[in-house]
Structures are given as structure tokens and as C-alpha cells.
Write a protein that holds these residues in place. Sequence first.
Motif, mmCIF file in Angstrom:
data_model
loop_
_atom_site.group_PDB
_atom_site.id
_atom_site.type_symbol
_atom_site.label_atom_id
_atom_site.label_comp_id
_atom_site.label_asym_id
_atom_site.label_seq_id
_atom_site.Cartn_x
_atom_site.Cartn_y
_atom_site.Cartn_z
ATOM 1 N N PHE A 1 -9.007 3.702 -39.597
ATOM 2 C CA PHE A 1 -10.236 3.038 -39.158
ATOM 3 C C PHE A 1 -9.916 1.861 -38.233
ATOM 4 N N THR A 2 -9.030 1.030 -38.696
ATOM 5 C CA THR A 2 -8.665 -0.140 -37.902
ATOM 6 C C THR A 2 -8.043 0.245 -36.574
ATOM 7 N N SER A 3 -7.222 1.256 -36.612
ATOM 8 C CA SER A 3 -6.563 1.657 -35.378
ATOM 9 C C SER A 3 -7.581 2.201 -34.383
ATOM 10 N N LEU A 4 -8.522 3.003 -34.868
ATOM 11 C CA LEU A 4 -9.573 3.503 -33.987
ATOM 12 C C LEU A 4 -10.325 2.333 -33.366
ATOM 13 N N ARG A 5 -10.567 1.336 -34.197
ATOM 14 C CA ARG A 5 -11.348 0.201 -33.732
ATOM 15 C C ARG A 5 -10.573 -0.658 -32.747
ATOM 16 N N GLU A 6 -9.332 -0.918 -33.069
ATOM 17 C CA GLU A 6 -8.581 -1.876 -32.264
ATOM 18 C C GLU A 6 -7.748 -1.234 -31.160
ATOM 19 N N ASP A 7 -7.223 -0.039 -31.444
ATOM 20 C CA ASP A 7 -6.367 0.590 -30.446
ATOM 21 C C ASP A 7 -7.122 1.647 -29.647
ATOM 22 N N GLY A 8 -8.331 1.984 -30.108
ATOM 23 C CA GLY A 8 -9.070 3.039 -29.429
ATOM 24 C C GLY A 8 -8.553 4.409 -29.829
ATOM 25 N N PHE A 9 -9.292 5.416 -29.450
ATOM 26 C CA PHE A 9 -8.904 6.778 -29.826
ATOM 27 C C PHE A 9 -7.532 7.131 -29.265
ATOM 28 N N ARG A 10 -7.320 6.774 -28.040
ATOM 29 C CA ARG A 10 -6.049 7.096 -27.406
ATOM 30 C C ARG A 10 -4.887 6.441 -28.128
ATOM 31 N N GLY A 11 -5.077 5.195 -28.484
ATOM 32 C CA GLY A 11 -4.001 4.438 -29.113
ATOM 33 C C GLY A 11 -3.777 4.791 -30.568
ATOM 34 N N THR A 12 -4.670 5.617 -31.102
ATOM 35 C CA THR A 12 -4.549 5.977 -32.507
ATOM 36 C C THR A 12 -3.640 7.187 -32.667
ATOM 37 N N THR A 13 -2.368 6.905 -32.814
ATOM 38 C CA THR A 13 -1.372 7.967 -32.950
ATOM 39 C C THR A 13 -0.840 7.959 -34.376
ATOM 40 N N ALA A 14 -0.073 8.983 -34.691
ATOM 41 C CA ALA A 14 0.546 9.023 -36.009
ATOM 42 C C ALA A 14 1.313 7.730 -36.252
ATOM 43 N N ARG A 15 1.963 7.270 -35.218
ATOM 44 C CA ARG A 15 2.763 6.067 -35.381
ATOM 45 C C ARG A 15 1.902 4.832 -35.629
ATOM 46 N N SER A 16 0.845 4.699 -34.826
ATOM 47 C CA SER A 16 0.027 3.499 -34.977
ATOM 48 C C SER A 16 -0.582 3.444 -36.378
ATOM 49 N N ILE A 17 -0.980 4.573 -36.884
ATOM 50 C CA ILE A 17 -1.566 4.599 -38.223
ATOM 51 C C ILE A 17 -0.518 4.292 -39.283
ATOM 52 N N GLY A 18 0.613 5.002 -39.173
ATOM 53 C CA GLY A 18 1.674 4.774 -40.151
ATOM 54 C C GLY A 18 2.101 3.317 -40.182
ATOM 55 N N ASP A 19 2.295 2.757 -39.010
ATOM 56 C CA ASP A 19 2.719 1.359 -38.951
ATOM 57 C C ASP A 19 1.692 0.445 -39.608
ATOM 58 N N ARG A 20 0.430 0.647 -39.253
ATOM 59 C CA ARG A 20 -0.611 -0.204 -39.829
ATOM 60 C C ARG A 20 -0.704 -0.056 -41.340
ATOM 61 N N ALA A 21 -0.462 1.161 -41.819
ATOM 62 C CA ALA A 21 -0.552 1.382 -43.262
ATOM 63 C C ALA A 21 0.732 0.956 -43.965
ATOM 64 N N GLY A 22 1.745 0.636 -43.174
ATOM 65 C CA GLY A 22 3.012 0.243 -43.778
ATOM 66 C C GLY A 22 3.746 1.403 -44.423
ATOM 67 N N CYS A 23 3.474 2.615 -43.950
ATOM 68 C CA CYS A 23 4.232 3.734 -44.509
ATOM 69 C C CYS A 23 4.595 4.727 -43.417
ATOM 70 N N ASN A 24 5.359 5.708 -43.809
ATOM 71 C CA ASN A 24 5.895 6.668 -42.863
ATOM 72 C C ASN A 24 4.803 7.560 -42.276
ATOM 73 N N GLN A 25 5.017 7.954 -41.021
ATOM 74 C CA GLN A 25 4.042 8.830 -40.371
ATOM 75 C C GLN A 25 3.831 10.114 -41.172
#
Lengths: 206, 206, 206, 206
Positions: free
Chosen positions: D27-51
Motif C-alpha cells: 500500500f505504502t509503496s503504491l502511494r509513495e513510489d507509484g505503480f511503476r516504482g512498486t516492484t518486488a524489491r520496493s515492497i520487500g524492502d519496505r516490509a523488511g523482508c525478502n522479496q
Amino acid sequence: MPAKTERKRGRGADPAETRQLLVDAAFTSLREDGFRGTTARSIGDRAGCNQAAIYYHFGGIEPLLLKSLEESSQARLGRYKATVHDTSDLVKLVGQLETLYEEDRSSGHLEVLAELVGGVTANPDLKAGIETSIAPWLAFVENKIQQATATLPLAAAVPASDLADLIFSLVIGVEMRNKLDGRAERSQRLFRLAGLAAALVDSSTK
Amino acid sequence: MPAKTERKRGRGADPAETRQLLVDAAFTSLREDGFRGTTARSIGDRAGCNQAAIYYHFGGIEPLLLKSLEESSQARLGRYKATVHDTSDLVKLVGQLETLYEEDRSSGHLEVLAELVGGVTANPDLKAGIETSIAPWLAFVENKIQQATATLPLAAAVPASDLADLIFSLVIGVEMRNKLDGRAERSQRLFRLAGLAAALVDSSTK
Amino acid sequence: MPAKTERKRGRGADPAETRQLLVDAAFTSLREDGFRGTTARSIGDRAGCNQAAIYYHFGGIEPLLLKSLEESSQARLGRYKATVHDTSDLVKLVGQLETLYEEDRSSGHLEVLAELVGGVTANPDLKAGIETSIAPWLAFVENKIQQATATLPLAAAVPASDLADLIFSLVIGVEMRNKLDGRAERSQRLFRLAGLAAALVDSSTK
Amino acid sequence: MPAKTERKRGRGADPAETRQLLVDAAFTSLREDGFRGTTARSIGDRAGCNQAAIYYHFGGIEPLLLKSLEESSQARLGRYKATVHDTSDLVKLVGQLETLYEEDRSSGHLEVLAELVGGVTANPDLKAGIETSIAPWLAFVENKIQQATATLPLAAAVPASDLADLIFSLVIGVEMRNKLDGRAERSQRLFRLAGLAAALVDSSTK
DNA sequence: CATGAATGAGTATTCATTCAT
DNA sequence: CATGAATGAATACTCATTCAT
């Protein structure tokens, strides 16, 4: 996605049963999913237990795969030993072998063997284990050849071990080619050739 | 870690050269790194160019691999056609073949073929391409057999196509087994057997 | 794989023609392949020229995309300006607009607009350019509203610019939702509503 | 570069927490990074866990994105249901809605919705999931409209479902346009218009 | 004027393996 | 005894962009 796989086996299960389930699952997966499709997950799912069980019971995927080959290999060899009687009638011998060979095919044994032999390409560590499963076969075939050719004059010039090696290589090759072109009737045509050769040798002896 | 990364090739390079470099790199990688180790990276590194070039020039890894097999296959077949002359002297023929076969082995052609045949296990899409490279060989062998056995009485009973198929399967099988146990002298022992058989047939004819 | 694309345009081509070809290709690709499918390659292929031409003529993909929107936008606006005559008959006006709107849809203009608006999600740099194409529209709609409501009592309380903004937002929203559920008859139902509202306002005036 | 990589979560973590962390991160990544910026990596990093956790828990990126929309959607709908009481006082209703709408905006729900709607452009597979999250909203709005217009004479001529559809399309359209020009005060101006219309209808009834 | 060739950066996804419970 | 959860590493592939010609 976690834990959607039918029903798991639970904690109080019989370990021996679990092991057997895994061995069978590995065999089936090799046969139906091919080497590539045989992953920790595919095996675990088929066995109805967790992927980690593979490591707990066998220490890894590769040992399990080899165990499943070995089991199948021993079972088949048992059949051969029980069926092939000592004989110097080569034509009869070829006939017996053809029947057994068809069993090999329908049991999946040859498919699995070919799949693992091909798998060496992807995982060279399989080599040793496959060799181990193969060795008793070579010994058996060599022994039969010795018995069958004992009275033949050229037996001295043709080492039984070389002949056994040739036959075994041919079996592997035929199976690999079957996998390539799907023409499984190849083996029948080859047995016809073998029958002719046997008749020739036999007649030349008498 | 089969990387080399020596020097990159840059933009103004000759595209034909790049293609050839990639084909050669694929061949070498199959031979030295095995099917598993033959990745986009390993090929790109060996060719000294970017991985993406593989996709630009060949559309994917698999087509490149098959191209490299095809090229080697054609080159070898050319040698065979140039060397094997029509003859009904089977012993001589076997001798010629043994020499050529050794060339096959040392050129890496057979290793690469076996690696790809094994690779079918991991990527069934390779099947068709391998078959395409194999077909001219079968035709060639069948043709030679027909010529060599034309005068033999059993030629009628033994279809040349079956014999060719058998021989080719044996070649594949031998190569797979070589990969398993590393006993490359197997082929020499088998050629000795073939020599004996040839002598037998020859003598029975005259 | 290199250079399989039908026939290229060659070196001596008319640059103006090439530009137009590219603009049209971009439009068609957006319409048929969607924003995602609209790559340098898809455009180049459709235009029958090299990907690099995009950079040569437009400096990048994004400017070309925007150029193609702008061209379509101007053409459509021309049609609107030529067709919508000053009138205070709201019902008639709505009727005219519905016809034009259907043209928008069948011409692909609205699809392409929606595709680019959605594309902002993937490439925020498109924002400014889209706004530029939109601006004349807002001015036009606002102007028409002012003329049509000049005699209405509530005109003072309802800023024409806000109404224009609302209408335009609705058009965008409808198009995005069409893309979601494919229910393109949505606009017809909405025009029916607009017709009712127009009749209501008209009758309340007389 | 939206990476964070602060601390990893480790093996013994609570899976429910991990799932939630991932949903929130998406959710946060969609909001802050946009759809394009929402990658497996961006999500994993934000969640503090592995992709790979994304695939383990949700089977892919897309299902996770949709889950995060659904969760937000349900939470917001709950607020609406709890806050909007049955009333035939349209002016009051519009007032309530405006407050809720502002909540939608500040919660990020509408941003994320718009981001995913735009994302359909890049990944059409999102369509179905978005529709699923939208459906309860349409039902809710339609229901409210029916209640609010029950006593109005034109209710018969104006299907509540069409009105609901129109309103929802407008919400989407406004949000897309906000993303284009960043003029978030648009909604306030529109609510002013809605207030006027409501007053008009209300007064015409009494 | 235009292009073929080449590239670097980035992405989703899969897998064998290993903890902590 | 067995497992659910988590991970690190690797892979094929795509795309916008840019040289050198």
C-alpha cells in the motif's frame, strides 16, 4: 502461497511410512513431471508432507532421487533374476528379455533412469549415485552373457564385459532417443534385430 | 564461475563476427560449463559481449544453443561425407569410422550433443531442434549401410533404417555413459567389437 | 533478432513523411497494444522504420507519444468547433455532443487518451504533455457552457470553469472504467441522464 | 531509489505479522513510489523482508497489490456505512460525504485506487481484482441513492444504478486528474457544486 | 537522413535450502 | 518427528537508449 496442499500428514506419523511416501513421490514426480519439474515442492506435495521432510529424512533432494532410482532398480533386477533362466538358447533368451523390457518401460523404471541420466547435465553430483544403481545390472548382464556364450567359439575373442557394456549403453541410448522423438516402438524394432542375430549365432553353432 | 569478462566488444563491431563469437561461445560453454552452467551470462562473458546480444541476434538462449549444435553437426557431417568412401569392405569401413569418431570426440561435437540431449530433461523445447540436427546423420548412416550391405544375403531381412537407428542410439548411449563414468576408452573397446563383427560378416560372404 | 521487420524505409526517405509515419504508428500502437505494449520496437515496426528514428526525430519515446495525442486532440477539437453551434437549447446541445463523443470513441482518440492518462502511473513525465493537450478542451467546454447558460439564473452561482472541469473529469473517469469492465455502453446511459437534466433545466427556464 | 533495507525480520517471525507487513508495504509503496516504482524489491524492502516472501505468502506481486487495495477498500467502506445515515436531506448527505471523501484522500485509499486503475494500462490482469474491490461500493452508493430519492418524482426516470455508476466514474476521473495536475482542491469545488444541486432538488421537492 | 548493432539497468519469478518451533 | 516460514542466489528476458557508420 503457504499450506494449500491437500492435507498434510501431521506430526505423529510413522517415519518409515513418510520415507516411503517420499521415495514414491520422487519416482512419480520424475516420471510425470520430468527432472526439471521435480522440485522440493513437487515431491513434498505428492507425498503429502512438507518440503523440509526431504532434508530431514534424506539430507537433500539429490539423495532422495537416487534412493528412488535404486529402489526401482533393485525391484526390476529382482524380476530379471527370477525370470531369466540359464540357457544357451539365444532366441529364447531374447524373447524373455523383450518381455521384461516391456515391463521396465511400463513400470516407469526406464523413464526415470533416463530422466536422471539426463539430469546429470544439470547436476553432475548425480553421477556417482546413478553408477551405483547401474553396477549390479552390468554384473548381471555380463554373467548371463558368459553363460549363454560359453560354448560359442568366439566367446574368447569377445569379452562379456564389453558386450554387457555395449548392451547397457544401447538401452540408455534408446531411452534417450525415445525421449527425443517419442517413437517408443523403436525398442520393438531393435528386439527384432536382436532376434535375427540370435538366430544366426544359434544356427551357426549347431 | 566461468566468467571471463576480458574485453568488451563495443558498438562498431562486425555483426557477423559477433554472431559467430556467440555461437562459438555457446559451444564452448556447453562443453566446458555443461548445460546447467550455460547461462546467458556465461555465453555473453565468453563472447566478450553483452547478454542482451544473444536476444538481439538469436531471439533467445535456446535458439543459439541449437544453432551451435547445428553448425558443429554440419561441419562434422561434411568431414564424414568427404572421408567415407563407398566400399563393401566392412573392416576398412569400421577403421575409417573409428578415426572420424575420435575426431568427433576431440572436437567436442559429441560432448555438446550429449549435453543438449541431456538438457531436454530440463528444457523439452530443445527436442525439435536436436532432431533437426540429427536427421541428416541418420540419412547418411542409412545410406552407407545400404551400400555396404547391398551384396549381403541378410540385407533383405535387416532394414537399413533400423540398423542406422540402432547405431545412432548406441552413439548417444555411449556418450551419455561416458559422461556418467568418464570412461572414454569405451568407444575404443566397442570399435574393436565392431571390427570383429565386420570381419565375421565379410568372411561369411566371400 | 535483427532486421526481420517487413521492409524498412531506407535512407532517402522524406523526413516529414517519416515523422508522420511515426506519429501514426505511436497512435495505433497505443490503441492496439496498450501503453505497456507500446515500446520503441512496436512503434518502429509499425512505422516501418528503425527504433532509432524515434530518437532522431522526437528525442525519445515520450515526446512522440505526446505528439500523437496532441495531433489527435487537435483534430477532434476541430470537429467539435465546427459542429457545435451556439445555442441555448440544452437538449439539442446534448444531442450534438453525443454524436461527437461517439466519433471520439470510434476514432480511438479517447482510448489513446485513457491509455496515456493511465501511463502516468508508469511514467510521470507524461503529465505535462497530457495537460497541454487537455487545456484547449477545457477552454472550449467552459466557453460553450457560458454561452449555453448565459440566460440561466443559476449561472452566477455555478462557475463555468468548475462545470467544465467536472465534465472533463467525468469523461476521463468513464473511459478508465470502460477499460476496467469493457462496458462501453456506459456512455450512452450517461448521455440519457444528461438529456434528462438538460430537459429539466430547459423547462424550468421557459 | 525507494530502498530502506533497515532490519531484516528473520526466521522465527509471526507469519500473520509478515503478511500484514507486506500488505502495508504494498500500500505504502503504491502511494509513495507509484505503480511503476512498486516492484518486488520496493515492497520487500519496505516490509523488511525478502522479496521471495511475497511469492510465498501471496503467490505473486499482483495478488498482493490487489489484497492491499481490498483491505483499504473494506476499511473505508466500513467507515461510510457507519457514518452515512439514512436521510432524505440531500444537503446534509452531501456534507457527510465530503468529510468522508477527505478521509479517503488523506488515508491514501484514493491515491492507491487511482494508481492501480492506471496500472491496468501496464498489467491488464489487475482488472478483475479491481472490479471486485469496486463492486461493494457501487452497491452501497446505489442503495443510498435509492433511499435518498425515494420520494422524488424523477426517481422513476433516473435509475439509481446509472447514477451510482456516474458518481463512481466521476470519483475515478477526479482522482486521475488530480494525479495529472496535482490540483487536489478540485474535489472541494465539486462538492460545492453538489451542494448547490442538492439544495435545488431539495427545495423543488418541499 | 537514418540505421543496425549494441548495451546497462532493471524485473518477476523460481528453487534448494535452512532455521525456529 | 515434522513443519511452516523465510531466505539468498540465480536466471531468462525486456526495454529505452546510444553509438559508429
